[in-house]
Design an enzyme around this catalytic site. Structure first.
Site, PDB file in Angstrom:
ATOM      1  N   ASP A  74       0.842  -1.191   0.000  1.00  0.00           N
ATOM      2  CA  ASP A  74       0.000   0.000   0.000  1.00  0.00           C
ATOM      3  C   ASP A  74       0.880   1.245   0.000  1.00  0.00           C
ATOM      4  O   ASP A  74       1.877   1.310   0.708  1.00  0.00           O
ATOM      5  CB  ASP A  74      -0.890  -0.012   1.242  1.00  0.00           C
ATOM      6  CG  ASP A  74      -1.976   1.039   1.167  1.00  0.00           C
ATOM      7  OD1 ASP A  74      -2.822   0.936   0.268  1.00  0.00           O
ATOM      8  OD2 ASP A  74      -1.969   1.947   1.996  1.00  0.00           O
ATOM      9  N   HIS A 114       4.916   4.106  -2.999  1.00  0.00           N
ATOM     10  CA  HIS A 114       5.784   5.248  -3.273  1.00  0.00           C
ATOM     11  C   HIS A 114       6.292   5.907  -1.991  1.00  0.00           C
ATOM     12  O   HIS A 114       7.245   6.683  -2.031  1.00  0.00           O
ATOM     13  CB  HIS A 114       5.018   6.287  -4.098  1.00  0.00           C
ATOM     14  CG  HIS A 114       3.699   6.655  -3.503  1.00  0.00           C
ATOM     15  ND1 HIS A 114       2.586   5.863  -3.672  1.00  0.00           N
ATOM     16  CD2 HIS A 114       3.314   7.687  -2.727  1.00  0.00           C
ATOM     17  CE1 HIS A 114       1.570   6.409  -3.026  1.00  0.00           C
ATOM     18  NE2 HIS A 114       1.985   7.504  -2.441  1.00  0.00           N
ATOM     19  N   ASP A 159      -8.983   3.478  -0.098  1.00  0.00           N
ATOM     20  CA  ASP A 159      -8.502   4.803   0.295  1.00  0.00           C
ATOM     21  C   ASP A 159      -9.395   5.929  -0.214  1.00  0.00           C
ATOM     22  O   ASP A 159      -9.358   7.029   0.330  1.00  0.00           O
ATOM     23  CB  ASP A 159      -7.084   5.030  -0.265  1.00  0.00           C
ATOM     24  CG  ASP A 159      -6.037   4.330   0.578  1.00  0.00           C
ATOM     25  OD1 ASP A 159      -6.240   4.247   1.795  1.00  0.00           O
ATOM     26  OD2 ASP A 159      -5.045   3.866   0.020  1.00  0.00           O
TER      27      ASP A 159
END
Length: 1386
Positions: free
Chosen positions: A380, A383, A481
């Site tokens: 998750d 980045h 999200d």
């Protein structure tokens, strides 16, 4: 795929892959500390299709919850982070965060005061609902908060203290340390790394250097201190303004966050500000009881407290994902730009395990446990994890489970940066989301982008170039999200958007709550309610249970089944059609059976209750035959009450359900009004669909096949293609009445072709084809093909195929008509013999293809051509030597140059050879109708030297002949070329421009020696090769001044012709070219037509030429009147050229050896010198050359060297001269690559140490990426860019005068590398091994060029540093040949 550990789950995520659906149900416990838990009952059927026992076990594992393999953060309430606060970013290890912490605490205290109503009188109530409240909040920031916390003081200097310190230094007479002042005029501020208020310091050395008093008097010192005070005050003011800008951004971010969370319709509507629902999420942990802000500020001086204020994690919109936003240099926390996860702490790894040993060890162990129990992980917010950390942890995971499946969620905003993560971490799939689309067009684009190959995609070969590709997608309708789709779109859009997602040919998925139509985002952190249980017969009004009547579950079940069916049956191709602003049609197509499923979805991004949708739905045209309606469904309202948020269960909207019918005959459809069949050309059958009830929120899926005739013909074509690849077996059916030509396998037809036939089948450029009245195919709107043969198309298709570029003009041309299909087959049908049969075979295959739907034409055309091409190559290599047949791909590519360059044109390029010679090919002349020889000739280069009188050149032919004909095993054809040129010997010379013999030019000194070298190579490489010496040669010019003789009129054995060539050289050759003048050369001056060649009695060197002609391969004649170089050779190389000396030594040594074996009848030559007859033995000439060479050619650089006649001209030592005895002595000393030729053909001339030294200099100065510089770049006339069109005043450049004065020619690199290998072997194993590596590194660039070149060749030359030269031949015979010779030597 068996089990996955999900990184940050929101309840249950269902992933639909090509394997049975895997259900993700996980809790946020485990490493998340005591986070919220979503509990649920049995699995609904749309999620629980795990058919195997293993799958069911994994589902049970998921239902118990799973650890979260997240390495970027940990729960703020984790026990271990309290024990090891060094693992996070705290105010001790990251003191740059202290100002941000101060602001964060001030914001918390603002929350408490707003919640307590202390700002109500100023217009800021606890329930913030409008713009006036936001304006009041802004005033509080600027009037109360910022003046109170004074953030700018963390970035300023204490001016009074700094000035006083400076004053003391001046009074003590301190001098500046210039090294510490760093040479910069001006004051330098040293940032306080501990970030205390007024902690910044002044670099006093820079101050002392900037403000220098005139004397040590108090007045002058006071003046300097005043200047410093003024400067520091200004600098503090600058810092104040910088912090002011940060504060402005912080206010904007806080207000923006409040607008979303409390005011926006699509936001969570948190309601009044309370301590539980604060004004903004806190950025730092605060594990202490409440106290005043002033009391909290005291913690900044208490290390034991500061280490526990840990920065929360989150993400920054639009930030560089490769940058760590918590490190020094980032102001993200101060500017409140972090979208913060208030329940988690950002972990601080540093650069490696040594920076935080406990954290690395702890997370490695956790990762290994996860990998032990789960087959896959979902990263998750990947980045947010530092790349080096993610690499380390995934390496550890793969040690435990090598085939770990890694899914990642990336928000980088760039596919290029996505690829950095994918490639470095070995990510298998990236999360993609339909909710990111703002309209239906963008949603369809996402399916096109990530959802599979395009319909009509090319069949990819098993072995193909590695191409950049899009990361495989895990395509979700919504992730946990993001905001709820119902809030942003409408409840009616859930079903059509799910249908669009399910039609993507990739893994798909959803998030729990989407199908039940939960109208709000389910918080991962705060949600504490239960998920409803599964009960197939639950009532629509039930909040504690869900069933088939709930939300869109029934529709999703049907769509998931369809998705799995399409994957299992190989429907791998996708086409997306935007029918109108709201309707998206997605086609899934099976490339084997050519069945399709077309799903039409009418999206509802806007609520139909507030937005007027058009009642006019445009008709659709579906190619092929509709077999059935797989399903039709629409979202409808029902009487079940309106949505009310349940206190115990996460409930959905009961007022909507799905009305669905499956496997519906067309006539019973409630959505389709009419279906009619229309014909569009002979091979396009289209059904027109008119809709009657495709309302917003509706979907319909059709099963479509080709029309029966096309389906049958596709099967037949696939049957014949299956002989080449098993990929075509599925869907193939035999033809009951096959054409006769197809009854034989293509390999049998190809086996009858000669290599000359292969030249026609595979190659032939425009000029060659024009000789036969044809030409290369030109693609409208693009360009012509390089070759009329198969290679012309294969080069283009090789670029189109890997990327499925179906929009390429070539594909468009194929779809629009049969012109190219006809061109390919008809061109061969008009030939004689086996080539015509191949043309008929292609024609029969194309006869099936003509009746296909046009969108399938490009891929099957490519399949037919690729199969034919591969079969032709196999047949070609079987006709060549074992070195080629068993060789590498590189060797075979180079060997194709032999087929490319060697062919038979409409007009014979070679003069006839003796009829007494065996195995000479004949044909009936297409012009005279009479029998004539049709020997293969060798083109110098394509496209410029391919046809007519400019096709054959003596020098080019014999430089290339060893590589392209002898090494490839084309011995008979090589013999014929040698004998044909032998027949044209005149003046003891072989012609340069052959001109069929009748228009030959005898203006080169080297061609005859290359010819002799090839005869020598023939005798050494060909079994019984010495027999060629006795072959009869029919002489065209038995005397210098005679007219051309008829074939057979004068014949003599080849050894006599060889003897004549040497005799004439030893006697001396001197003549004037016939027809001298502009008729044969419009640029040459009169003196240049005088040809003189002789053997120097003092040295034995073959010498000749003058400064007005150029008798070697460096033969550029000046052409510019403007620059005054017309008629002047750029490189006359008169005297004894080094390569001619080497070639003559090679020839003489060889003849001595032949004579000793009784294979050559002459041991010398009788010549007339100085009034007497002299007999010169070849043994004596050979010995003289050996003794003279290094004496005259080695440049020692020693001024005392007695052999050096011009020490003043030496500008490079340790090299070999390019010539000896030039009319311009400077030219002898120029460094060029020609000496390497002599090294290969006559290595005995060279001393080992000197040879190696010269080769090292050549490597350093001359070796380029593909070729060798033709002149030392240190030479004053060097220029590496050849431009034959340039005409200016520059003598050395105009009209390409620098042709051989720097540009990098390819063929000499072959001799350089061969010389390197030869002498390296003599220097020992270590040197040889290093040289082999060098050779392979150099040749790798030739291989790359050869692979990428549409000509499938190596160019004549490049400009400097390997740059493309537009004036070069794109493929040159000697370039290919000499590189192949290197590989042969290896």
């Amino acid at each position: 795929m068996n089990g996955f550990s999900e990184l940050k789950p929101a309840g249950k995520v269902s992933l639909h892959t090509h394997a049975p659906t895997v259900c993700f149900r996980a809790c946020c416990a485990g490493y998340y500390g005591n986070g919220a838990t979503h509990r649920s009952g049995p699995l609904p059927p749309q999620y629980s299709s795990c058919s195997s026992k293993v799958g069911q076990l994994v589902c049970r594992l998921f239902s118990r919850g799973c650890d979260e393999p997240t390495t970027q953060l940990t729960a703020a309430n984790s026990v271990w982070i309290k024990e090891h606060p060094e693992c996070g970013y705290n105010l001790m290890n990251s003191p740059h965060l202290r100002p941000a912490w101060v602001l964060d605490r001030a914001l918390w205290h603002l929350t408490t005061r707003i919640a307590d109503g202390r700002y109500k009188e100023t217009g800021l109530p606890s329930d913030i609902t409008n713009e006036s409240h936001l304006n009041a909040l802004r005033r509080v920031f600027w009037e109360d908060i910022f003046p109170r916390i004074k953030l700018w003081e963390f970035y300023q200097v204490n001016v009074e203290n700094a000035v006083e310190q400076f004053r003391r230094l001046l009074q003590n007479g301190t001098k500046p340390d210039h090294s510490k002042a760093e040479g910069n005029k001006g004051i330098e501020i040293i940032q306080d790394l501990q970030c205390y208020r007024y902690g910044n310091k002044v670099n006093m050395d820079s101050a002392l250097e900037t403000f220098v008093p005139h004397s040590s008097s108090p007045q002058h010192i006071g003046e300097c201190c005043g200047w410093l005070k003024q400067k520091l005050t200004e600098m503090n003011e600058e810092q104040y303004h910088i912090i002011h800008q940060h504060q402005e951004q912080a206010v904007n971010c806080v207000v923006g966050n409040i607008v979303y969370e409390r005011l926006a319709d699509h936001g969570p509507k948190l309601g009044p500000v309370t301590r539980k629902e604060p004004l903004v999420t806190r950025y730092f942990t605060f594990p202490f009881e409440e106290m005043t802000l002033e009391e909290e500020m005291e913690f900044l001086n208490q290390p034991d407290k500061m280490c526990h204020f840990l920065a929360h994690n989150g993400w920054v919109m639009g930030d560089d994902p490769l940058r760590n936003f918590a490190e020094p240099g980032s102001n993200v926390y101060l500017r409140r730009e972090l979208i913060c996860w208030g329940d988690s702490v950002k972990l601080r790894y540093g650069k490696g395990p040594e920076d935080c040993p406990y954290l690395w060890e702890h997370m490695q162990k956790y990762t290994e446990i996860t990998a032990k129990y789960f087959h896959g992980v979902r990263l998750d917010n990947c980045h947010s994890t530092p790349l080096h950390v993610a690499e380390f942890m995934l390496d550890a995971a793969r040690e435990v489970r090598p085939n770990l499946y890694v899914i990642a969620e990336l928000f980088t905003g760039s596919e290029l940066i996505d690829n950095v993560f994918v490639n470095r971490l070995g990510i298998n799939s990236l999360i993609r989301e339909a909710m990111s689309a703002g309209d239906s067009h963008e949603e369809g684009r996402l399916v096109y982008r990530y959802g599979g190959e395009p319909v009509g995609a090319f069949v990819q070969p098993s072995l193909r170039p590695l191409m950049p590709s899009i990361a495989h997608a895990m395509f979700l309708d919504v992730t946990h999200d993001n905001e709820c789709p119902i809030q942003l779109r409408s409840a009616l859009d859930s079903l059509p958007s799910s249908a669009i997602v399910s039609m993507a040919c990739c893994a798909t998925g959803s998030t729990r709550g989407y199908d039940e139509l939960v109208p709000h985002q389910i918080s991962v952190v705060k949600e504490e309610r239960f998920y409803p249980k599964w009960n197939p017969s639950s009532a629509p009004t039930s909040t504690g249970e869900v069933g088939f009547q709930s939300g869109i579950i029934a529709g999703k079940l049907a769509l998931n089944k369809l998705h799995q069916e399409l994957a299992a049956q190989g429907f791998s191709q996708v086409y997306v059609d935007q029918v109108d602003a709201d309707i998206v049609a997605v086609t899934r197509h099976c490339p084997s059976t050519h069945q399709s499923v077309v799903t039409v979805s009418r999206t509802a991004f806007k609520n139909p209750k507030t937005h007027q949708y058009s009642n006019n739905v445009p008709p659709m045209f579906i190619p092929g035959k509709i077999e059935e309606i797989i399903l039709e469904a629409r979202t409808v309202e029902r009487e079940a009450g309106s949505y009310k948020k349940d206190e115990k269960y996460i409930n959905g909207m009961p007022e909507y359900t799905v009305e669905i019918k499956e496997h519906v005959p067309m006539e019973e459809s409630a959505v389709v009004k009419h279906a009619g069949v229309t014909s569009k050309g002979r091979s396009e059958f289209v059904q027109e669909i008119q809709f009657q009830k495709l309302t917003p929120g509706s979907i319909i899926a059709f099963r479509v096949s080709l029309d029966p005739k096309a389906q049958k013909l596709v099967g037949m074509l696939r049957f014949y293609l299956s002989q080449f690849s098993p990929k075509y077996r599925r869907g193939s059916v035999p033809d009951e009445n096959p054409p006769e030509v197809l009854q034989k396998p293509l390999t049998q037809l190809m086996s009858k072709l000669t290599l000359a036939d292969m030249n026609v089948l595979l190659f032939r450029c425009e000029a060659e084809e024009q000789e036969d009245g044809g030409g290369c195919y030109s693609i409208p709107g693009w360009e012509g093909l390089k070759y009329s043969g198969l290679q012309g198309l294969m080069s283009v298709l090789a670029d189109i195929r890997p990327t499925n570029d179906l929009g390429h003009p070539l594909c468009a041309n194929l779809r629009e008509g049969d012109w190219l299909i006809d061109f390919v087959s008809n061109r061969l049908k008009h030939r004689d013999g086996p080539l015509a049969q191949v043309g008929q075979w292609l024609g029969a295959m194309f006869d099936y293809l003509r009746h296909f739907p046009r969108y399938l034409i490009p891929c099957y055309f490519d399949a037919i051509l690729a199969s034919t091409y591969a079969t032709a190559l196999d047949a070609t290599f079987k006709l060549m030597s074992s070195f080629i047949e068993r060789g590498s791909t590189f060797v075979r590519h180079l060997a194709l140059g032999s087929v490319q360059m060697c062919g038979v044109g409409r007009f014979p390029a070679l003069p006839p050879i003796s009829t007494k010679v065996q195995d000479v090919p004949y044909r009936i002349s297409p012009i005279t109708g009479e029998k004539e020889q049709c020997c293969v000739s060798l083109a110098a280069g394509l496209p410029h030297f391919s046809a007519g009188i400019f096709r054959c050149w003596g020098r080019d032919t014999f430089i290339a002949l060893r590589g392209l004909m002898l090494i490839t095993g084309r011995h008979t054809e090589a013999r014929n070329i040698i004998l044909a040129f032998a027949g044209t010997l005149r003046h003891g010379l072989i012609p340069n421009l052959l001109g069929e013999g009748r228009n030959a030019r005898y203006n080169c000194r080297d061609a005859v020696w290359w010819w002799l070298q090839c005869i020598q190579d023939y005798t050494n490489l060909v079994p019984e090769g010495h027999e060629i010496l006795r072959c009869p040669v029919t002489r065209m010019y038995p005397t210098d001044d005679c007219e051309p003789c008829k074939p057979g009129e004068v014949e003599q054995p080849l050894y006599d012709v060889i003897q004549e060539a040497l005799q004439r050289h030893l006697e001396g050759i001197s003549f004037r070219e016939r027809n001298a003048g502009p008729k044969i050369d419009r640029n040459m001056r009169d003196e240049g037509f005088n040809v003189v060649v002789k053997v120097d009695p003092a040295t034995g060197f073959v010498t000749g030429g003058n400064r007005f002609n150029c008798g070697t391969w460096m033969d550029k004649m000046g052409e510019s009147d403007r620059a005054r170089n017309k008629g002047m050779p750029a490189t006359p190389r008169d005297g004894a050229a080094v390569e001619i000396v080497g070639l003559s030594k090679s020839a003489v040594s060889w003849l001595v050896e032949l004579q000793s074996k009784g294979l050559f009848p002459y041991d010398g030559v009788k010549v007339h010198r100085d009034g007497t007859d002299v007999f010169i033995l070849y043994t004596e000439w050979n010995k003289q050359l050996q003794q003279s060479f290094e004496v005259e050619f080695w440049v020692s650089g020693d001024s005392q060297d007695p052999n050096e006649k011009h020490p003043d001209l030496v500008h490079k030592k340790g090299i070999y001269k390019d010539s000896y005895g030039a009319s311009n002595p400077w030219c002898d000393y120029q460094l060029r690559p020609n000496f390497t030729i002599a090294m290969v053909v006559a290595p005995e001339l060279f001393t080992l140490e000197r040879a190696w030294k010269a080769l090292e200099i050549a490597e350093k100065k001359l070796l380029g990426p593909l070729g060798m510089k033709t002149l030392d770049p240190d030479d004053m006339v060097y220029c590496g860019v050849y431009d034959n069109a340039l005409d200016n005043d520059n003598y050395n450049l105009a009209k390409g005068f620098n042709y051989h004065q720097g540009p990098e020619w390819l063929w000499p690199v072959g001799y350089f590398l061969r010389a390197k290998l030869y002498f390296a072997k003599k220097l020992g194993e270590e040197t040889y091994s290093k040289t082999v590596i060098l050779v392979k590194n150099v040749l790798s660039q030739h291989y790359t060029h050869l692979e990428r070149s549409p000509w499938k060749g190596l160019p004549e030359l490049t400009n400097e540093n390997g740059q493309h030269c537009p004036f070069s031949c794109e493929t040159q015979a000697w370039s290919l040949a000499t590189v192949l010779e290197v590989l042969h030597d290896l």
